[in-house]
Structures are given as C-alpha cells and as structure tokens.
Design an enzyme around this catalytic site. Sequence first.
Site, PDB file in Angstrom:
ATOM      1  N   MET A  31       0.838  -1.196   0.000  1.00 44.38           N
ATOM      2  CA  MET A  31       0.000   0.000   0.000  1.00 44.38           C
ATOM      3  C   MET A  31       0.877   1.251   0.000  1.00 44.38           C
ATOM      4  O   MET A  31       0.411   2.349   0.336  1.00 44.38           O
ATOM      5  CB  MET A  31      -0.947  -0.008   1.199  1.00 44.38           C
ATOM      6  CG  MET A  31      -1.906  -1.200   1.148  1.00 44.38           C
ATOM      7  SD  MET A  31      -3.463  -0.914   2.004  1.00 44.38           S
ATOM      8  CE  MET A  31      -2.895  -0.664   3.668  1.00 44.38           C
ATOM      9  N   HIS A  38       9.023  -3.461   3.574  1.00 39.87           N
ATOM     10  CA  HIS A  38       8.670  -3.686   2.167  1.00 39.87           C
ATOM     11  C   HIS A  38       9.926  -4.012   1.352  1.00 39.87           C
ATOM     12  O   HIS A  38       9.908  -4.896   0.491  1.00 39.87           O
ATOM     13  CB  HIS A  38       8.042  -2.433   1.556  1.00 39.87           C
ATOM     14  CG  HIS A  38       6.781  -1.968   2.215  1.00 39.87           C
ATOM     15  ND1 HIS A  38       6.705  -0.798   2.925  1.00 39.87           N
ATOM     16  CD2 HIS A  38       5.535  -2.510   2.249  1.00 39.87           C
ATOM     17  CE1 HIS A  38       5.471  -0.631   3.371  1.00 39.87           C
ATOM     18  NE2 HIS A  38       4.743  -1.650   2.982  1.00 39.87           N
ATOM     19  N   GLN A 149       5.672 -11.592   7.271  1.00 40.34           N
ATOM     20  CA  GLN A 149       5.222 -12.237   8.508  1.00 40.34           C
ATOM     21  C   GLN A 149       4.652 -11.211   9.496  1.00 40.34           C
ATOM     22  O   GLN A 149       3.926 -11.558  10.410  1.00 40.34           O
ATOM     23  CB  GLN A 149       6.400 -13.013   9.117  1.00 40.34           C
ATOM     24  CG  GLN A 149       6.143 -13.649  10.464  1.00 40.34           C
ATOM     25  CD  GLN A 149       5.090 -14.741  10.401  1.00 40.34           C
ATOM     26  OE1 GLN A 149       4.757 -15.236   9.315  1.00 40.34           O
ATOM     27  NE2 GLN A 149       4.555 -15.118  11.545  1.00 40.34           N
ATOM     28  N   GLN A 154      -2.690 -12.486   7.659  1.00 42.10           N
ATOM     29  CA  GLN A 154      -2.851 -12.204   6.222  1.00 42.10           C
ATOM     30  C   GLN A 154      -2.078 -13.231   5.386  1.00 42.10           C
ATOM     31  O   GLN A 154      -2.592 -13.744   4.387  1.00 42.10           O
ATOM     32  CB  GLN A 154      -2.353 -10.794   5.917  1.00 42.10           C
ATOM     33  CG  GLN A 154      -2.271 -10.482   4.439  1.00 42.10           C
ATOM     34  CD  GLN A 154      -1.928  -9.028   4.189  1.00 42.10           C
ATOM     35  OE1 GLN A 154      -2.790  -8.168   4.256  1.00 42.10           O
ATOM     36  NE2 GLN A 154      -0.666  -8.743   3.913  1.00 42.10           N
ATOM     37  N   SER A 186       6.330  -0.320  10.116  1.00 43.03           N
ATOM     38  CA  SER A 186       4.968  -0.246   9.606  1.00 43.03           C
ATOM     39  C   SER A 186       4.741   1.155   9.043  1.00 43.03           C
ATOM     40  O   SER A 186       5.255   2.139   9.599  1.00 43.03           O
ATOM     41  CB  SER A 186       3.973  -0.492  10.753  1.00 43.03           C
ATOM     42  OG  SER A 186       2.676  -0.082  10.368  1.00 43.03           O
TER      43      SER A 186
HETATM   44  P1  AMP Z   1       1.367  -2.949   3.474  1.00 41.19           P
HETATM   45  O1  AMP Z   1       1.939  -1.911   2.572  1.00 41.19           O
HETATM   46  O2  AMP Z   1       1.326  -2.549   4.920  1.00 41.19           O
HETATM   47  O3  AMP Z   1       0.086  -3.544   2.957  1.00 41.19           O
HETATM   48  O4  AMP Z   1       2.419  -4.144   3.445  1.00 41.19           O
HETATM   49  C1  AMP Z   1       2.802  -4.750   2.246  1.00 41.19           C
HETATM   50  C2  AMP Z   1       3.567  -6.007   2.561  1.00 41.19           C
HETATM   51  O5  AMP Z   1       4.723  -5.699   3.337  1.00 41.19           O
HETATM   52  C3  AMP Z   1       2.731  -6.996   3.385  1.00 41.19           C
HETATM   53  O6  AMP Z   1       2.954  -8.320   2.912  1.00 41.19           O
HETATM   54  C4  AMP Z   1       3.285  -6.806   4.770  1.00 41.19           C
HETATM   55  O7  AMP Z   1       3.153  -7.955   5.597  1.00 41.19           O
HETATM   56  C5  AMP Z   1       4.742  -6.521   4.482  1.00 41.19           C
HETATM   57  N1  AMP Z   1       5.359  -5.826   5.608  1.00 41.19           N
HETATM   58  C6  AMP Z   1       4.914  -4.694   6.206  1.00 41.19           C
HETATM   59  N2  AMP Z   1       5.708  -4.374   7.257  1.00 41.19           N
HETATM   60  C7  AMP Z   1       6.668  -5.330   7.320  1.00 41.19           C
HETATM   61  C8  AMP Z   1       7.770  -5.573   8.194  1.00 41.19           C
HETATM   62  N3  AMP Z   1       8.053  -4.756   9.206  1.00 41.19           N
HETATM   63  N4  AMP Z   1       8.541  -6.652   7.954  1.00 41.19           N
HETATM   64  C9  AMP Z   1       8.253  -7.496   6.923  1.00 41.19           C
HETATM   65  N5  AMP Z   1       7.236  -7.321   6.069  1.00 41.19           N
HETATM   66  C10 AMP Z   1       6.450  -6.260   6.260  1.00 41.19           C
END
Ligand code: AMP
Length: 292
Positions: A31, A38, A149, A154, A186
Amino acid sequence: MEVINRRKRMMSVARKLRQEENRTIGFVPTMGALHEGHLSLIHEARALCDVVVVSVFVNPTQFGPAEDFKAYPRDLTRDAGLLAEYNVDYVFAPTVEEIYPDGFSTYVTVEGLTDKLEGAARRGHFRGVTTVVTILLNIVRPDFAFFGQKDAQQAIVIKRLVRDLSFKTEVVVAPIVREESGLAMSSRNSYLSDEDRRAAQVLNQALTKASAAYSEGERSASRLIEAARAIIESEPRAKIDYISLNDADTLETLDRIDDGAALLSLAVFIGKTRLIDNVVLGATEKQVGANA
Ligand code: AMP
C-alpha cells in the site's frame, strides 16, 4: 523502471514477459509509504525472480468505515524513487476506479481463518484483502508473490486463497523487519509522536518476554499471554485490543503449546494508532503456514 497505471497495460506487459521472454515474475503487493519491511520483500523477489513487479495501491475495501483510509500516508514520488534504487522493473500504481470500476460487485472471501484475530477486530478487512489480491494476481500472474510475517494472519489467509482457488503463484513469506528499538516497521508508525514511538516498544518487549518464558519451558497459553499482558499494561499510553495464542497453521485458539508452531499475536493501541505484532513459538517463521 516503468510506472504503470492501467490494468490492461500491466496485463500485456506481464503476458509478454511470461510468454515471449519466458522470464519468471516476482510480485510484491504493497500500500506504499514504503519502509525497510517492504524493501526486504523486494530484496527477496529480486534474488528469486527475473523480473520484479511491485504494486502500490491503498485498497479502500480493506478499511472499515471508521478506519484510516483517507489519512493513510501516500507518496508515490518518494516510493518510486526507492523502488528504482532497488532495481524494481515495474511499479503498478492503479487508481481506485481502475481496480473497482463502476458496477464492481464481486468479492472473494476465505471463510473460517478470517473469523478471528484481525478478522474479528476489523470486520470485512480480509474480504477486502483477498478480493484485491485476487484481482492483482489475475492481472500480474506472477510465479512468486511475497508477503510479510508482520501480517501473520494475512499471510496464512493468502496461502489458503492461493491453494483453494488454484492460483499458479507460489506464496513466499518473509520475516518481520524491526527498527533498532525492536518496533516492527509499519507505514502506520508515521502516525506516532516521539513519545508514542517510545511507548510502542512495549509490543516487541511483551513478545520477547513471552518467548523467553516459552524457552524456559512455559507451555500454558494463559501464562504466556499473561507474561505479555503485564509488560503492555505497564505502559500507560498502551491499550490492548487482543493478545492471542493460536496454531500457526490453522489459527485454532490454543490452551497450551504441545507440538507444532504457535503464533503469539497482539494488537495494541498506542494513543489512537493501532499496531500489530507477533512471534512464532516452536518453529522457524519460514515454516509457518506451510500446511495452511
Ligand atoms: P502494506 O503496505 O502494509 O500492505 O504491506 C505490504 C507487505 O509488506 C505486506 O505483505 C506486509 O506484511 C509486508 N510488511 C509490512 N511491514 C513489514 C515488516 N516490518 N517486515 C516485513 N514485512 C512487512
């Protein structure tokens, strides 16, 4: 690197890569508001696949009416700069209308697994996630898709979706990337004030405390959860939404850890910001969801 906004263009580029050039495609859905979490997924995709496609799309259907869809951080220029540095080949950044055109009325639901944890706390969230992931996988048709993870439930739900609907994509789950303080990275961390950021360290501290208890032989769910709860409750800015111990494959709620991997997960409000984190007890993260 090409930034693509149209689904037709994305489909024809991906088709050409697959069929004419015979290249493997790695896909990382995001996102945006990109951070090292990411980028670790992109790094894995780069290592495993010939071509890397990253989507940047803030998906409205996975946000509840009282959630932060409007406020969610968006900066495609910054994201595209980072993605170019990481040698990403294509960025798919569609508008909401491109993904959900007028008259859109088809949703994909994974039952059972989505009833608890984040699914219980955020009604309709996973319906939005599984619907958009289905659309994106159908557009890109990647060989591999990479998920973190960090969003443990999810990852399990997506593995089930891919298995049940026979997508020809292999799901890869990458470990949680943390800041030096232990706070899981995050996009929502940008909502935190300095004081919140300090307080938010209790999430990882609580999980670490419970892991230590597990290592010392504690197997009772209530005592492991209590160990985590005590740490979070020591922080006045933190308010627990849930702390839960579940089977790491089926998400069945556990009374104790006998054998197999267990997922200790939590959601905590720091001020108005809701953060999630988790740890797997009794297995390496890579094994998690292998049988989901
Ligand atoms: P999002 O943009 O928050 O939807 O995340 C996109 C992808 O990045 C998803 O598969 C999340 O699980 C992964 N992701 C987000 N934060 C982390 C993190 N701190 N470590 C590993 N993967 C992450």
